[in-house]
Write an enzyme that holds these catalytic residues in place. Structure first.
Site, PDB file in Angstrom:
ATOM      1  N   SER A  86       0.768  -1.175   0.126  1.00 58.18           N
ATOM      2  CA  SER A  86      -0.047  -0.122  -0.118  1.00 58.18           C
ATOM      3  C   SER A  86       0.881   1.150   0.094  1.00 58.18           C
ATOM      4  O   SER A  86       1.659   1.373  -1.043  1.00 58.18           O
ATOM      5  CB  SER A  86      -0.948  -0.252   1.162  1.00 58.18           C
ATOM      6  OG  SER A  86      -1.943   0.928   1.146  1.00 58.18           O
ATOM      7  N   HIS A  98      -8.007  -5.310  -1.313  1.00 59.76           N
ATOM      8  CA  HIS A  98      -6.617  -4.823  -0.694  1.00 59.76           C
ATOM      9  C   HIS A  98      -6.537  -5.306   0.710  1.00 59.76           C
ATOM     10  O   HIS A  98      -5.161  -5.319   0.766  1.00 59.76           O
ATOM     11  CB  HIS A  98      -7.123  -3.227  -0.478  1.00 59.76           C
ATOM     12  CG  HIS A  98      -5.727  -2.341  -0.165  1.00 59.76           C
ATOM     13  ND1 HIS A  98      -4.662  -2.265  -0.963  1.00 59.76           N
ATOM     14  CD2 HIS A  98      -5.468  -1.844   0.828  1.00 59.76           C
ATOM     15  CE1 HIS A  98      -3.801  -1.507  -0.407  1.00 59.76           C
ATOM     16  NE2 HIS A  98      -4.060  -1.225   0.821  1.00 59.76           N
TER      17      HIS A  98
END
Length: 734
Positions: A593, A708
């Site tokens: 990320s 994610h």
């Protein structure tokens, strides 16, 4: 539910920084000015950046060119990784850990019992279940299944992933269930009845979206969502809150608060704070102005009234008529001022006054002020006190704070394991209880209960997780590196006790450095089994951009100061080399990320320091991130590339534009997920494609589900970790 940590009482050695740095850091500004890379845009306007990008087609999530690129890349990556002799043992070991039935079931308060979401090999999508506290205390709790996600997905033909439930206090029998298709952040919301264990016929159903919603009462929701054209911000989040009555469609919802379409951040959010009986104490709205700044509004007598508090705050709840929040910036007034990082609790009614000048009579507003090497990690607001988890030089402490009117808050400290991390789980005002967890790099998590009654002096341990790897071979130490501007950067080293200090230790260096996220010691069982047990070293760097030392540590690396985070990370790498723990040949880095910004930049700025990089779910093209959903919500962190001044400092480090064909980079491993709707897969795809264009050896793998968070399926997650550690072993141990 929050994740809670602590560690065993490990001997932690704190040493001063080593000798002067052996390598002069690369100045990215000089590099960019002297020799622009071949794909560096001549024009940094959005149009110029787009014109210089030869891989725009890879931004189409399901485009034909993108699918072909992913298929070819995956074939190469899987051949290199799953064909390795270590892959299958690693996969089996990781799956055994991730599906183990002896791990601690994380729980939240649910009515008179406790709720838990559980995944294992038999239930990879998981079951939502409950038990009693008395049963939970036993070795074999008796669980009642509430909702079987595997069965639901099969019955409805959907790839459902459970994303939590919001149950209405005080009885908590009606719940809003969040279901994601494939692990995306966007969810479908459906009302569920715990008494019948079925979805409510004719109940609330909200179609897929990135909603912000909560119960107001049994027949009313406060909801911010996509209400049609013109109701979403540039970053794809809602800015209008409406009241939705039972039995009414979204089109009939009544507006109660409106931000602006130009708002940044993650969308307006309604918050309902309740007392111990479940009655509403206050309804607030948070209206994000950018990633970190938000206006706070109070719904008073049916009308929203703006509260005059700083834009950078963290709201925690209501305590005896006061609004409890942490300050992420200084709060200055004519009577009294408070420093950033302070925990305060002013009376809500006093905050609506125009220009209040911090006048609250004689009430004690300041609850707790941390030192320079401390930060407030988490706060639980109970009926009569606050429970606060602290980071103290990146180690956990636990205190309680009780208001006493005009006198300073009464403070008490509870004993927790030394040299560990402490976190707070779910809390219940009605019960006066909060879950507390602890863990360390070599010590499995322990879950305890704090009952905050008058006689409460200690934690009651509920569960202790069994060890998942042999920790007896390793020790944990804490050191400091000196960054380019002289700042001391702490980092933890978990290494073999008998490590030969000759620079040959195979080492993974982890960092994040953004969004005020703190990384204290944490038990990582798959890392311990697949890496430490094989003689590896694990290093965790607490670089600027994080929240380990409060708001100032974060804000020191914002926007035009982002380079400090990269310099801190490189300083830790050099310090490891100076201490002869490892050397560039045996040093790899991992980040995901925002950590993907860190790792991709580290590779392009300092390829001489590393021989491996796992760059996962990353942001990389920082000159176009605002155009890739949901990038515009992070402008407060990185700056806005559409503004010339911001584009100039972002271009100096953006790894996608800074790749150079003549530079020797290590063979990196980039990986992401097609269904990631938080960080667009285009970042990873384009970086991999450009590496290939320039002739740089690399691996790229893109999974097709999981989102994610990578929490959709523990069996798939085991394959993910096996791929990671096979790659790292190939690069750093072979």
């Amino acid at each position: 539910m929050r994740h809670l940590f602590l560690s065993a009482a490990l001997p932690v050695l704190i040493l001063a920084a080593g000798p002067a740095l052996a390598h002069a850091p690369i100045d990215p500004a000089v590099v960019a000015a002297s020799a622009p890379p071949p794909h560096f845009p001549r024009d940094l306007s959005p149009e110029g950046v787009k014109a210089a990008d030869d891989h725009l087609a890879l931004e189409a999530v399901d485009g034909a060119e993108a699918r072909a690129f992913v298929a070819a890349s995956n074939e190469k990556a899987l051949s290199a990784l799953t064909g390795d002799r270590r892959y299958e043992p690693f996969r089996q070991q990781a799956e055994a850990i991730l599906t183990a039935t002896d791990r601690i079931p994380g729980v939240s308060f649910l009515g008179e019992g406790l709720g838990n979401f559980w995944q294992d090999a038999a239930n990879p999508k998981g079951v939502w279940r409950r038990t009693t506290l008395d049963s939970y205390r036993t070795a074999q709790p008796q669980w009642e299944t509430l909702l079987d996600i595997d069965a639901l997905a099969k019955a409805e033909g959907r790839d459902w992933v459970f994303k939590g439930a919001d149950c209405l206090a005080p009885d908590e029998t009606r719940c809003l269930i969040n279901l994601s298709d494939g692990g995306k952040d966007a969810v479908t919301v459906r009302e569920f009845d715990l008494t019948t264990k079925t979805f409510v016929e004719g109940g609330f159903v909200i179609p897929e979206g990135k909603h912000r919603l909560t119960w107001l009462d049994r027949d009313t929701l406060l909801i911010a969502t996509d209400f049609g054209p013109g109701t979403m911000t540039e970053s794809g989040y809602p800015f209008i809150v409406k009241s939705l009555k039972r039995g009414h469609p979204l089109a009939h919802a009544t507006e109660v608060y409106r931000g602006q379409q130009s708002d940044g951040g993650y969308g307006v959010s309604p918050m309902v704070f309740r007392d111990k009986a479940g009655a509403v104490e206050a309804v607030l709205f948070s209206r994000p102005l950018d990633t970190f700044r938000s206006e706070t509004w109070w719904l008073k007598d049916g009308r929203p009234v703006r509260l005059h508090i700083p834009d950078r705050v963290t709201l925690h709840g209501m305590l005896a008529g006061t609004l409890v929040f942490g300050l992420d910036e200084d709060w200055n007034g004519s009577i009294k001022s408070f420093k950033a990082g302070t925990l305060v609790a002013p009376p809500l009614a006093g905050l609506e006054i125009e220009n209040p000048h911090l006048v609250f009579g004689n009430l004690q507003v300041e609850a707790f002020t941390p030192t320079e090497r401390q930060s407030v990690a988490d706060v639980a607001v109970l009926d009569d006190r606050l429970v606060v988890a602290l980071n103290d030089n990146v180690r956990g402490r636990l205190i309680t704070l009780r208001p006493r009117g005009e006198q300073p808050y009464r403070s008490g400290e509870l004993a927790v394991p030394a040299n560990s991390a402490v976190g707070l789980g779910d809390s219940s005002k009605s019960r006066g209880e909060v879950f507390v967890s602890s863990q360390g790099f070599l010590t499995p998590p322990t879950l305890s209960l704090l009952s905050a009654g008058p006689a409460a002096q200690a934690l009651t341990e509920l569960k202790s997780a069994p060890a998942k790897f042999d920790a007896s071979t390793h020790v944990v130490e804490q050191f400091e590196a000196t960054s380019t501007d002289g700042t001391k950067i702490p980092y933890f080293v978990t290494r073999p006790k008998d490590l030969a200090m000759d620079g040959t230790g195979p080492t993974i260096l982890f960092g994040y450095g953004g969004f005020q996220a703190s990384f204290p010691p944490a038990y990582k069982p798959e890392m311990g089994k697949l890496w430490l047990e094989n003689g590896g070293v694990f290093v965790q760097a607490n670089i600027r951009g994080g929240g380990e030392f409060g708001p100032g540590w974060h804000q020191a690396a914002l926007r035009e100061n982002r380079q400090r985070a990269f310099d801190d990370f490189a300083a830790v790498a050099r310090d490891l080399e100076q201490r002869k723990i490892t050397s560039p040949r045996h040093l790899g880095i991992y980040g995901r990320s925002n950590g993907g910004v860190l790792t991709s930049v580290s590779i392009t700025q300092h390829p001489e320091l590393f021989n491996a990089a796992v760059i996962e779910s990353p942001l990389i093209d920082m000159l176009r991130y605002q155009d890739l959903p949901a990038g515009a919500s992070w402008i407060g962190e990185y700056g806005d590339p559409r503004i010339p001044g911001d584009a100039a400092f972002i271009a100096r480090y953006s790894a996608y534009q800074q790749l150079r064909p003549e530079t020797k980079y290590p063979r990196v491993y980039i990986t992401t997920n097609t269904r990631d709707d938080r960080v667009h897969p285009g970042h990873a795809r384009k970086f991999a494609a450009r590496l290939g264009d320039q002739g740089h050896d690399h691996l790229y793998f893109e999974d097709t589900a999981g989102g994610h968070s990578n929490d959709a399926d523990p069996v798939a997650n085991a394959r993910r970790w096996a791929r990671h550690y096979v790659y790292l072993s190939q690069q750093l141990m072979d």
